[in-house]
Design a protein around this motif. Structure first.
Motif, PDB file in Angstrom:
ATOM      1  N   ALA A  78       0.825  -1.210   0.000  1.00 53.28           N
ATOM      2  CA  ALA A  78       0.000   0.000   0.000  1.00 53.28           C
ATOM      3  C   ALA A  78       0.861   1.262   0.000  1.00 53.28           C
ATOM      4  O   ALA A  78       0.621   2.187  -0.786  1.00 53.28           O
ATOM      5  CB  ALA A  78      -0.932   0.005   1.207  1.00 53.28           C
ATOM      6  N   ILE A  79       1.855   1.301   0.860  1.00 56.52           N
ATOM      7  CA  ILE A  79       2.730   2.475   0.940  1.00 56.52           C
ATOM      8  C   ILE A  79       3.558   2.589  -0.336  1.00 56.52           C
ATOM      9  O   ILE A  79       3.784   3.684  -0.851  1.00 56.52           O
ATOM     10  CB  ILE A  79       3.649   2.399   2.180  1.00 56.52           C
ATOM     11  N   ARG A  80       3.986   1.478  -0.848  1.00 59.74           N
ATOM     12  CA  ARG A  80       4.766   1.470  -2.088  1.00 59.74           C
ATOM     13  C   ARG A  80       3.975   2.122  -3.219  1.00 59.74           C
ATOM     14  O   ARG A  80       4.503   2.923  -3.983  1.00 59.74           O
ATOM     15  CB  ARG A  80       5.152   0.040  -2.444  1.00 59.74           C
ATOM     16  N   LYS A  81       2.691   1.805  -3.317  1.00 61.75           N
ATOM     17  CA  LYS A  81       1.856   2.382  -4.378  1.00 61.75           C
ATOM     18  C   LYS A  81       1.753   3.897  -4.230  1.00 61.75           C
ATOM     19  O   LYS A  81       1.844   4.626  -5.211  1.00 61.75           O
ATOM     20  CB  LYS A  81       0.467   1.754  -4.362  1.00 61.75           C
ATOM     21  N   TYR A  82       1.553   4.376  -2.996  1.00 56.32           N
ATOM     22  CA  TYR A  82       1.481   5.823  -2.771  1.00 56.32           C
ATOM     23  C   TYR A  82       2.803   6.487  -3.110  1.00 56.32           C
ATOM     24  O   TYR A  82       2.838   7.519  -3.780  1.00 56.32           O
ATOM     25  CB  TYR A  82       1.095   6.142  -1.324  1.00 56.32           C
ATOM     26  N   ALA A  83       3.892   5.888  -2.658  1.00 54.06           N
ATOM     27  CA  ALA A  83       5.217   6.455  -2.936  1.00 54.06           C
ATOM     28  C   ALA A  83       5.486   6.500  -4.432  1.00 54.06           C
ATOM     29  O   ALA A  83       6.005   7.493  -4.949  1.00 54.06           O
ATOM     30  CB  ALA A  83       6.292   5.659  -2.204  1.00 54.06           C
ATOM     31  N   LYS A  94       3.280   6.728  -6.846  1.00 47.07           N
ATOM     32  CA  LYS A  94       2.451   7.776  -7.437  1.00 47.07           C
ATOM     33  C   LYS A  94       3.063   9.152  -7.192  1.00 47.07           C
ATOM     34  O   LYS A  94       3.063  10.016  -8.071  1.00 47.07           O
ATOM     35  CB  LYS A  94       1.031   7.730  -6.865  1.00 47.07           C
ATOM     36  N   ILE A  95       3.582   9.350  -5.988  1.00 49.43           N
ATOM     37  CA  ILE A  95       4.207  10.641  -5.656  1.00 49.43           C
ATOM     38  C   ILE A  95       5.449  10.853  -6.506  1.00 49.43           C
ATOM     39  O   ILE A  95       5.659  11.935  -7.064  1.00 49.43           O
ATOM     40  CB  ILE A  95       4.545  10.712  -4.150  1.00 49.43           C
ATOM     41  N   ILE A  96       6.272   9.818  -6.627  1.00 52.16           N
ATOM     42  CA  ILE A  96       7.488   9.914  -7.454  1.00 52.16           C
ATOM     43  C   ILE A  96       7.125  10.248  -8.900  1.00 52.16           C
ATOM     44  O   ILE A  96       7.729  11.123  -9.527  1.00 52.16           O
ATOM     45  CB  ILE A  96       8.283   8.591  -7.384  1.00 52.16           C
ATOM     46  N   GLU A  97       6.128   9.562  -9.414  1.00 47.94           N
ATOM     47  CA  GLU A  97       5.678   9.805 -10.789  1.00 47.94           C
ATOM     48  C   GLU A  97       5.206  11.244 -10.959  1.00 47.94           C
ATOM     49  O   GLU A  97       5.554  11.909 -11.937  1.00 47.94           O
ATOM     50  CB  GLU A  97       4.547   8.839 -11.135  1.00 47.94           C
ATOM     51  N   GLU A  98       4.456  11.743 -10.004  1.00 43.55           N
ATOM     52  CA  GLU A  98       3.943  13.113 -10.048  1.00 43.55           C
ATOM     53  C   GLU A  98       5.086  14.130 -10.011  1.00 43.55           C
ATOM     54  O   GLU A  98       5.091  15.111 -10.760  1.00 43.55           O
ATOM     55  CB  GLU A  98       2.986  13.356  -8.878  1.00 43.55           C
ATOM     56  N   ILE A  99       6.061  13.889  -9.127  1.00 47.00           N
ATOM     57  CA  ILE A  99       7.202  14.809  -9.023  1.00 47.00           C
ATOM     58  C   ILE A  99       7.999  14.815 -10.330  1.00 47.00           C
ATOM     59  O   ILE A  99       8.354  15.876 -10.849  1.00 47.00           O
ATOM     60  CB  ILE A  99       8.107  14.427  -7.819  1.00 47.00           C
ATOM     61  N   LYS A 100       8.277  13.645 -10.855  1.00 43.74           N
ATOM     62  CA  LYS A 100       9.077  13.554 -12.084  1.00 43.74           C
ATOM     63  C   LYS A 100       8.363  14.151 -13.277  1.00 43.74           C
ATOM     64  O   LYS A 100       8.988  14.739 -14.160  1.00 43.74           O
ATOM     65  CB  LYS A 100       9.474  12.104 -12.351  1.00 43.74           C
ATOM     66  N   SER A 101       7.045  14.036 -13.321  1.00 44.54           N
ATOM     67  CA  SER A 101       6.304  14.584 -14.460  1.00 44.54           C
ATOM     68  C   SER A 101       6.166  16.102 -14.380  1.00 44.54           C
ATOM     69  O   SER A 101       5.934  16.750 -15.388  1.00 44.54           O
ATOM     70  CB  SER A 101       4.927  13.942 -14.556  1.00 44.54           C
ATOM     71  N   SER A 102       6.336  16.661 -13.187  1.00 43.67           N
ATOM     72  CA  SER A 102       6.191  18.122 -13.042  1.00 43.67           C
ATOM     73  C   SER A 102       7.515  18.852 -13.211  1.00 43.67           C
ATOM     74  O   SER A 102       7.558  20.068 -13.131  1.00 43.67           O
ATOM     75  CB  SER A 102       5.572  18.452 -11.684  1.00 43.67           C
ATOM     76  N   THR A 103       8.604  18.114 -13.418  1.00 40.82           N
ATOM     77  CA  THR A 103       9.900  18.795 -13.584  1.00 40.82           C
ATOM     78  C   THR A 103      10.356  18.797 -15.017  1.00 40.82           C
ATOM     79  O   THR A 103       9.877  18.173 -15.870  1.00 40.82           O
ATOM     80  CB  THR A 103      10.997  18.114 -12.731  1.00 40.82           C
TER      81      THR A 103
END
Length: 142
Positions: A126-131, A133-142
């Motif tokens: 569960a935590i892995r999935k959230y992490a 998603k966050i990583i993906e979001e950060i990388k896509s916004s840079t």
């Protein structure tokens, strides 16, 4: 926070701003956070937050009630300090604040990536999935 020092219980004076910290006050507030009275717990959390150091805010994030945790999350929203980011990443385990922590980690951005990537390796699904998603979001916004 006005003071950038990470204050540990054994610290007396911030080496950056010279602010003196009363060790007994910090210890007493930590004890009150365990109180059965929500009013006492809130008072203790407010006192720790007013100290304004990253370590005091992290204590509130880790030990306080829901609304005080939200205040701590907000206080850490601009953090670049690795201990603050690590505390936020570990807070993803708390379902009650996960949404708010996710938003703050995305806001912090690139400095959070190494700690998020490390958490993926050691945490449950569960935590892995959230992490992830966050990583993906950060990388896509840079």
């Amino acid at each position: 926070p006005t003071c950038a020092e990470i204050i540990k219980l054994e610290s007396q004076i911030c080496k950056y701003c010279g602010k003196t910290f009363d060790r007994e006050e910090i210890i007493s507030r930590l004890k009150i956070l365990s109180s059965r009275s929500s009013a006492y717990r809130h008072e203790a959390a407010a006192a720790l937050l007013s100290i304004g150091t990253i370590s005091a805010i992290i204590i509130v994030l880790e030990r306080a009630d829901y609304y005080d945790k939200l205040t701590a999350i907000s206080a850490l929203s601009g953090a670049q300090d690795q201990s603050a980011i690590l505390a936020l990443v570990r807070s993803l385990e708390d379902k009650t604040i996960r949404k708010e922590v996710t938003a703050v980690l995305i806001k912090i951005g690139k400095p959070a990536l190494p700690l998020l990537e490390e958490e993926i390796k050691v945490k449950g699904e569960a935590i892995r999935k959230y992490a992830e998603k966050i990583i993906e979001e950060i990388k896509s916004s840079t």
